[in-house]
Design a protein around this motif. Structure first.
Motif, short mmCIF file in Angstrom:
data_model
loop_
_atom_site.label_atom_id
_atom_site.label_comp_id
_atom_site.label_asym_id
_atom_site.label_seq_id
_atom_site.Cartn_x
_atom_site.Cartn_y
_atom_site.Cartn_z
N UNK A 91 0.83 -1.21 0.00
CA UNK A 91 0.00 0.00 0.00
C UNK A 91 0.87 1.26 0.00
N UNK A 92 1.97 1.23 0.75
CA UNK A 92 2.86 2.39 0.80
C UNK A 92 3.48 2.65 -0.58
N UNK A 93 3.91 1.58 -1.23
CA UNK A 93 4.50 1.73 -2.58
C UNK A 93 3.48 2.27 -3.56
N UNK A 94 2.26 1.68 -3.53
CA UNK A 94 1.21 2.13 -4.44
C UNK A 94 0.86 3.59 -4.19
N UNK A 95 0.76 3.98 -2.92
CA UNK A 95 0.41 5.36 -2.59
C UNK A 95 1.45 6.34 -3.11
N UNK A 96 2.72 6.02 -2.94
CA UNK A 96 3.78 6.93 -3.39
C UNK A 96 3.83 7.03 -4.92
N UNK A 97 3.36 5.99 -5.58
CA UNK A 97 3.30 6.04 -7.05
C UNK A 97 2.10 6.86 -7.55
N UNK A 98 1.02 6.85 -6.76
CA UNK A 98 -0.22 7.48 -7.23
C UNK A 98 -0.35 8.96 -6.87
N UNK A 99 0.30 9.40 -5.79
CA UNK A 99 0.17 10.82 -5.41
C UNK A 99 0.89 11.72 -6.40
N UNK A 100 0.59 13.01 -6.34
CA UNK A 100 1.23 13.96 -7.24
C UNK A 100 2.56 14.49 -6.71
N UNK A 101 2.79 14.31 -5.39
CA UNK A 101 4.00 14.87 -4.78
C UNK A 101 4.35 14.08 -3.53
N UNK A 102 5.67 13.90 -3.29
CA UNK A 102 6.15 13.28 -2.06
C UNK A 102 6.97 14.31 -1.30
N UNK A 103 6.54 14.65 -0.10
CA UNK A 103 7.27 15.59 0.75
C UNK A 103 8.21 14.79 1.64
N UNK A 104 9.52 15.07 1.52
CA UNK A 104 10.54 14.24 2.18
C UNK A 104 11.35 15.03 3.20
N UNK A 105 11.71 14.37 4.27
CA UNK A 105 12.62 14.99 5.24
C UNK A 105 13.97 15.28 4.58
N UNK A 106 14.46 14.31 3.80
CA UNK A 106 15.70 14.48 3.03
C UNK A 106 15.46 13.82 1.67
N UNK A 107 15.38 14.63 0.63
CA UNK A 107 15.06 14.09 -0.70
C UNK A 107 16.10 13.09 -1.18
N UNK A 108 17.35 13.30 -0.79
CA UNK A 108 18.42 12.38 -1.22
C UNK A 108 18.24 11.00 -0.59
N UNK A 109 17.88 11.01 0.70
CA UNK A 109 17.67 9.74 1.41
C UNK A 109 16.46 9.01 0.84
N UNK A 110 15.37 9.73 0.63
CA UNK A 110 14.15 9.11 0.12
C UNK A 110 14.34 8.60 -1.31
N UNK A 111 15.17 9.30 -2.09
CA UNK A 111 15.38 8.90 -3.48
C UNK A 111 15.94 7.49 -3.60
#
Length: 287
Positions: A26-46
């Motif tokens: 569900x987490x993977x699907x949600x991150x694929x379907x939303x228009x934007x991901x707000x990250x604490x650290x974009x490099x880490x999340x990438x």
């Protein structure tokens, strides 16, 4: 905003605390379907997004830009964009950024949906061996010695398992204070690098854990510190024994260069008993 514009949804997405396989479908699907991901650290999340072939656009959201970025994100939510909020590891808002955005979204009647995921303190708790029927999570201990001692004093008589996060470079002095404030027999568990390659649990009394830490050159990694409930009270005083008094007196004489009299005085204070009572217990161990 026009009334016919459907608002977006703010998803609070739990991400792995170490092992990248600890994520839900569900987490993977949600991150694929939303228009934007707000990250604490974009490099880490990438790193996570690349691992699961997620190409959703990201933006930074951390403790230094929370005030302004929260308002910007809520505006986008009101315009119909759905946003996933993630931190570097675990659930957003648990000793991590997120609270300001969540409360602002709720105030603006934006739907807020949690997507459950790993939590370092819960993972550490269930594997600690300490009671889980009643527990309290208190985030990070204060970094200043006096404030930290006051925080520990506040849980002296706690009937729950208490959980903290702690920085590795402060762990040794924190456990030393636990021995001093909560006593040498208080159950302590240090959970290090939970779910990662070098996962480790140190379990024992505060004195035993302190002794183990003193034999190490340094401690590295993410630390969760768990403290067992206080011993049962009898006539307003903690249960203690002659062996406990003797062990703690010897510990103080050896490591803090105290004479027996001063060491005994310290032990009596730690255990919440009179010096004469502690002295009587000590004499039971002598010929």
């Amino acid at each position: 905003m026009a009334e016919n514009v459907q608002r977006g949804t703010l998803y609070l997405v739990g991400t792995p605390i170490g092992n990248l396989e600890d994520i839900t479908f569900r987490a993977i699907r949600t991150m694929k379907e939303v228009q934007l991901i707000a990250c604490e650290d974009t490099r880490q999340t990438q790193k996570l997004l690349n691992h699961y072939d997620i190409v959703t656009h990201t933006t930074s959201y951390h403790e230094h830009n929370e005030l302004t970025r929260s308002a910007e994100l809520v505006m986008q939510l009101e315009q119909g964009k759905s946003i996933a909020l993630v931190t570097d590891a675990g659930m957003p808002g648990i000793s991590d950024p997120g609270f300001r955005l969540i409360t602002l979204a709720i105030r603006h009647r934006i739907p807020v949906v949690p997507i459950p995921g790993p939590s370092a303190f819960l993972s550490a708790l269930v594997a600690s061996g300490l009671p889980t029927d009643a527990f309290r999570f208190l985030g990070f201990l204060p970094s200043k010695e006096g404030q930290r001692a006051k925080a520990l004093e506040g849980i002296r008589n706690s009937t729950r398992t208490v959980i903290f996060y702690e920085a590795p470079h402060r762990l040794l002095e924190t456990v030393e204070e636990i021995v001093q404030v909560l006593g040498p027999e208080r159950p302590v568990v240090v959970a290090r690098e939970v779910t990662k390659l070098h996962e480790e649990f140190l379990r024992g009394t505060s004195t035993e854990v302190l002794s183990e830490l003193k034999h190490r050159a340094e401690v590295k990694g993410e630390i969760t510190l768990l403290i067992g409930r206080a011993p049962e009270q009898q006539h307003g005083q903690s249960v203690f024994s002659a062996a406990t008094v003797r062990t703690r007196v010897r510990e103080l004489m050896k490591h803090e260069n105290l004479d027996e009299r001063d060491a005994l005085k310290r032990v009596a204070k730690e255990m919440g008993v009179s010096k004469s009572e502690a002295y009587r217990e000590l004499q039971k161990t002598k010929d």
